[in-house]
Write a protein that holds these residues in place. Structure first.
Motif, PDB file in Angstrom:
ATOM      1  N   GLN A   1       0.851  -1.186  -0.161  1.00 16.29           N
ATOM      2  CA  GLN A   1       0.104   0.022   0.078  1.00 16.29           C
ATOM      3  C   GLN A   1       0.802   1.244   0.077  1.00 16.29           C
ATOM      4  N   ILE A   2       2.069   1.088   0.551  1.00 18.00           N
ATOM      5  CA  ILE A   2       2.958   2.379   0.684  1.00 18.00           C
ATOM      6  C   ILE A   2       3.660   2.587  -0.745  1.00 18.00           C
ATOM      7  N   LYS A   3       3.773   1.357  -1.515  1.00 13.36           N
ATOM      8  CA  LYS A   3       4.210   1.587  -2.787  1.00 13.36           C
ATOM      9  C   LYS A   3       3.211   2.165  -3.643  1.00 13.36           C
ATOM     10  N   ARG A   4       1.944   1.879  -3.676  1.00 16.19           N
ATOM     11  CA  ARG A   4       1.045   2.577  -4.598  1.00 16.19           C
ATOM     12  C   ARG A   4       0.743   4.122  -3.976  1.00 16.19           C
ATOM     13  N   ALA A   5       0.915   4.316  -2.846  1.00 16.06           N
ATOM     14  CA  ALA A   5       0.777   5.903  -2.408  1.00 16.06           C
ATOM     15  C   ALA A   5       1.836   6.626  -3.004  1.00 16.06           C
ATOM     16  N   GLU A   6       3.129   5.853  -3.133  1.00 17.72           N
ATOM     17  CA  GLU A   6       4.299   6.528  -3.670  1.00 17.72           C
ATOM     18  C   GLU A   6       4.266   6.543  -5.238  1.00 17.72           C
ATOM     19  N   SER A   7       3.894   5.616  -5.815  1.00 16.25           N
ATOM     20  CA  SER A   7       3.863   5.604  -7.398  1.00 16.25           C
ATOM     21  C   SER A   7       2.610   6.115  -8.116  1.00 16.25           C
ATOM     22  N   LEU A   8       1.271   6.006  -7.388  1.00 17.55           N
ATOM     23  CA  LEU A   8       0.157   5.978  -7.880  1.00 17.55           C
ATOM     24  C   LEU A   8      -0.608   7.058  -7.105  1.00 17.55           C
ATOM     25  N   GLY A   9      -0.229   7.431  -5.973  1.00 16.86           N
ATOM     26  CA  GLY A   9      -1.076   8.397  -5.151  1.00 16.86           C
ATOM     27  C   GLY A   9      -2.375   7.805  -4.576  1.00 16.86           C
ATOM     28  N   TRP A  10      -2.104   6.644  -4.569  1.00 16.11           N
ATOM     29  CA  TRP A  10      -3.575   6.089  -3.950  1.00 16.11           C
ATOM     30  C   TRP A  10      -3.407   6.089  -2.111  1.00 16.11           C
ATOM     31  N   GLY A  11      -4.475   6.511  -1.457  1.00 18.37           N
ATOM     32  CA  GLY A  11      -4.514   6.522  -0.218  1.00 18.37           C
ATOM     33  C   GLY A  11      -4.576   5.219   0.564  1.00 18.37           C
ATOM     34  N   PRO A  12      -3.738   4.663   1.383  1.00 22.99           N
ATOM     35  CA  PRO A  12      -4.007   3.207   2.029  1.00 22.99           C
ATOM     36  C   PRO A  12      -5.035   3.123   2.958  1.00 22.99           C
ATOM     37  N   SER A  13      -5.435   1.889   2.976  1.00 21.09           N
ATOM     38  CA  SER A  13      -6.449   1.416   4.270  1.00 21.09           C
ATOM     39  C   SER A  13      -5.767   1.041   5.271  1.00 21.09           C
ATOM     40  N   ASN A  14      -4.543   0.532   5.211  1.00 24.75           N
ATOM     41  CA  ASN A  14      -3.651   0.047   6.303  1.00 24.75           C
ATOM     42  C   ASN A  14      -3.316   1.230   7.388  1.00 24.75           C
ATOM     43  N   THR A  15      -3.683   1.104   8.549  1.00 23.30           N
ATOM     44  CA  THR A  15      -3.383   2.198   9.535  1.00 23.30           C
ATOM     45  C   THR A  15      -1.985   2.516   9.712  1.00 23.30           C
ATOM     46  N   LYS A  16      -0.923   1.538   9.590  1.00 19.07           N
ATOM     47  CA  LYS A  16       0.397   1.946   9.661  1.00 19.07           C
ATOM     48  C   LYS A  16       0.869   2.632   8.500  1.00 19.07           C
ATOM     49  N   ALA A  17       0.364   2.082   7.143  1.00 16.99           N
ATOM     50  CA  ALA A  17       0.771   2.747   6.107  1.00 16.99           C
ATOM     51  C   ALA A  17       0.422   4.102   5.992  1.00 16.99           C
ATOM     52  N   LYS A  18      -0.782   4.844   6.459  1.00 14.67           N
ATOM     53  CA  LYS A  18      -1.315   6.075   6.589  1.00 14.67           C
ATOM     54  C   LYS A  18      -0.297   6.950   7.268  1.00 14.67           C
ATOM     55  N   GLU A  19       0.744   6.269   8.270  1.00 19.25           N
ATOM     56  CA  GLU A  19       1.683   7.135   8.744  1.00 19.25           C
ATOM     57  C   GLU A  19       2.931   7.398   7.948  1.00 19.25           C
ATOM     58  N   ASP A  20       2.998   6.850   6.740  1.00 15.98           N
ATOM     59  CA  ASP A  20       4.192   7.062   6.141  1.00 15.98           C
ATOM     60  C   ASP A  20       4.038   8.323   5.399  1.00 15.98           C
ATOM     61  N   LYS A  21       5.301   9.065   5.190  1.00 11.98           N
ATOM     62  CA  LYS A  21       5.455  10.173   4.555  1.00 11.98           C
ATOM     63  C   LYS A  21       4.708  10.245   3.171  1.00 11.98           C
ATOM     64  N   ALA A  22       4.786   9.052   2.380  1.00 11.51           N
ATOM     65  CA  ALA A  22       4.196   9.084   1.089  1.00 11.51           C
ATOM     66  C   ALA A  22       2.775   9.603   1.438  1.00 11.51           C
ATOM     67  N   VAL A  23       2.122   9.260   2.474  1.00 12.93           N
ATOM     68  CA  VAL A  23       0.663   9.583   2.627  1.00 12.93           C
ATOM     69  C   VAL A  23       0.509  10.994   3.370  1.00 12.93           C
ATOM     70  N   THR A  24       1.275  11.317   4.371  1.00 10.96           N
ATOM     71  CA  THR A  24       1.109  12.454   5.421  1.00 10.96           C
ATOM     72  C   THR A  24       1.585  13.758   4.292  1.00 10.96           C
ATOM     73  N   GLU A  25       2.401  13.459   3.286  1.00 10.62           N
ATOM     74  CA  GLU A  25       3.080  14.552   2.537  1.00 10.62           C
ATOM     75  C   GLU A  25       2.439  14.719   1.201  1.00 10.62           C
ATOM     76  N   SER A  26       1.152  14.110   1.115  1.00 13.79           N
ATOM     77  CA  SER A  26       0.714  13.874  -0.412  1.00 13.79           C
ATOM     78  C   SER A  26      -0.605  14.691  -0.274  1.00 13.79           C
ATOM     79  N   GLU A  27      -0.615  15.929  -1.285  1.00 12.78           N
ATOM     80  CA  GLU A  27      -1.734  16.836  -1.210  1.00 12.78           C
ATOM     81  C   GLU A  27      -2.961  16.059  -1.831  1.00 12.78           C
ATOM     82  N   SER A  28      -2.621  15.222  -2.646  1.00  7.52           N
ATOM     83  CA  SER A  28      -3.863  14.404  -3.172  1.00  7.52           C
ATOM     84  C   SER A  28      -4.529  13.427  -2.096  1.00  7.52           C
ATOM     85  N   ILE A  29      -3.831  12.759  -1.530  1.00  4.53           N
ATOM     86  CA  ILE A  29      -4.477  11.847  -0.399  1.00  4.53           C
ATOM     87  C   ILE A  29      -4.942  12.647   0.674  1.00  4.53           C
ATOM     88  N   THR A  30      -4.407  13.716   1.213  1.00  4.19           N
ATOM     89  CA  THR A  30      -4.914  14.586   2.155  1.00  4.19           C
ATOM     90  C   THR A  30      -6.021  15.091   1.902  1.00  4.19           C
TER      91      THR A  30
END
Length: 417
Positions: free
Chosen positions: A333-362
């Motif tokens: 899920q983190i790899k999808r957030a990094e390369s596709l901009g998809w927001g994860p459902s996994n609670t730990k993956a949500k804490e990764d910077k690929a998610v927290t620093e993404s304007e689109s996921i936010t």
């Protein structure tokens, strides 16, 4: 992955699944004497993935094969849109993919047809993912029938920061577009987006009854008509700016020379393309407000989840379950957030910077607070909503009486009355 396989105890499996495993399974015993089920030797799996995720899915499947190189697994990854996955799977379950991604609104259809295998280790999957995504993958019997993949199957505002100075209100956005001679794009004739018009007026979905008829809340019809009227007036007042077109026009329009699109309503599936078009001027936010009877009303959207299912008649159920778990793991899920901009459902993956620093996921997660869940929906919802959206933005007669007539017809058509 090892934790998942350790949890594949026979006590968690249905008798029918054990029978389907056949002689291909290698069975062993743990210290308690309870049988565990391993990945089948020589498993041949078919995986369906949407076109924009096909390369990453192939990459992840190769990783899975290497992790289980002793099992001689073969995996074929093919393109299949998530919006059509259920329809294609039900056309021929035997020929359908062993593992496939699908949108949450298709869950009921798949469940009714007994097309999904129950998840072997549900407690583990539930503990790793958000409550909302787990709920979307849970059947009426309380069992988990799919692996949550994302929390962000929705849409939001994307815009060019160099042009749009007021992204909070739709009127401000359209004014900025007009001043710059640019367009605002929304697929108003697509029910996935046009449902915003009546949802903003207070309509929500309340599931389907035993006959499969879509149920609605006890909405205030006058308030709904006020909202529909406000959108219709907006489209016509800004006819020089508003462009109803497929969302694919947004990234291509933003990349055009000269650039023709300054803002639009799109989802994370186009994040990469839009970022490439706008660079540092890329902006993303929740949907704006619209003035309804002089009051700013927050636009209400449809928000769903991406899920991953295992075919109930897969010839290699253990390998399919293990692969689905791998493809929806924290790392994947983190790899999808990094390369596709998809927001994860996994609670730990949500804490990764690929998610927290993404304007689109936010942005899409912020919009999810102002949305109607895309679950437990009737297939009859979409076509009437398409029609309603089209009548609002392009009909010359958009009087309140005509809008009311079209709205009543929409609800009746959805309920198949």
């Amino acid at each position: 992955m090892k934790k998942f396989l350790a949890l594949l105890l026979a006590v968690l499996m249905l008798a029918s699944v054990l029978v389907a495993c056949g002689d291909n399974n290698k069975k062993s015993s743990d210290s308690s004497g309870e049988a565990t089920v391993e990945i089948e030797d020589g498993a041949k799996l078919l995986v369906w993935a949407p076109d924009k995720a096909i390369d990453l899915t192939k990459e992840l499947c190769e990783e899975f094969k290497k992790e289980h190189s002793d099992k001689n697994i073969t995996i074929d990854v093919q393109v299949q849109s998530e919006s059509e996955a259920a329809t294609q799977a039900l056309n021929d379950k035997d020929a359908a993919a062993d593992v496939f991604g699908f949108a949450s609104d298709q869950f009921n259809k798949l469940m009714t047809a007994n097309a999904l295998a129950p998840v072997f280790a549900p407690d583990d999957i539930k503990s790793r993912n958000s409550e909302a995504s787990v709920k979307a993958a849970t059947g009426e019997d309380g069992a988990l029938y799919a692996f949550p993949e994302t929390d962000d199957n929705g849409y939001f505002l994307v815009y060019d920061k160099s042009i749009i100075k007021n992204p909070d209100s739709i009127e401000g956005i359209l004014d900025d577009c007009r001043k710059a001679g640019k367009k605002f794009v929304m697929d108003a004739g697509n029910g996935y987006y046009s449902c915003v018009f009546m949802f903003t007026g207070g309509v929500t979905l309340e599931g389907v009854d035993k006959e499969g008829t879509q149920q609605f809340n006890d909405y205030n019809k006058d308030q709904v008509l006020d909202s529909l009227e406000a959108f219709a007036n907006l489209f016509h007042d800004y006819s020089d700016v508003f462009l109803s077109s497929e969302v694919a026009k947004i990234p291509t329009g933003m990349a055009a020379n000269p650039q023709i699109v300054a803002a639009g309503i799109d989802g994370t599936w186009d994040t990469v393309a839009i970022k490439e078009a706008l660079g540092d001027n890329y902006g993303a936010a929740k949907l704006p407000t619209i003035k309804v009877k002089g009051e700013d009303k927050q636009m209400i959207s449809l928000h769903g989840y991406k899920l991953m299912g295992v075919n109930a008649v897969s010839k290699f159920p253990n390998a399919a379950q293990a692969l689905a778990d791998f493809l929806t793991s924290e790392e994947s899920q983190i790899k999808r957030a990094e390369s596709l901009g998809w927001g994860p459902s996994n609670t730990k993956a949500k804490e990764d910077k690929a998610v927290t620093e993404s304007e689109s996921i936010t942005a899409v997660l912020a919009q999810s607070e102002f949305s109607v869940p895309q679950v437990n929906m009737s297939d009859t919802f979409w076509s009437p909503m398409n029609t309603l959206g089209n009548t609002l933005w392009k009909d010359k007669d958009y009087s309140r009486a005509t809008i009311e007539k079209n709205f009543d017809k929409t609800i009746a058509s959805i309920k198949d009355e």
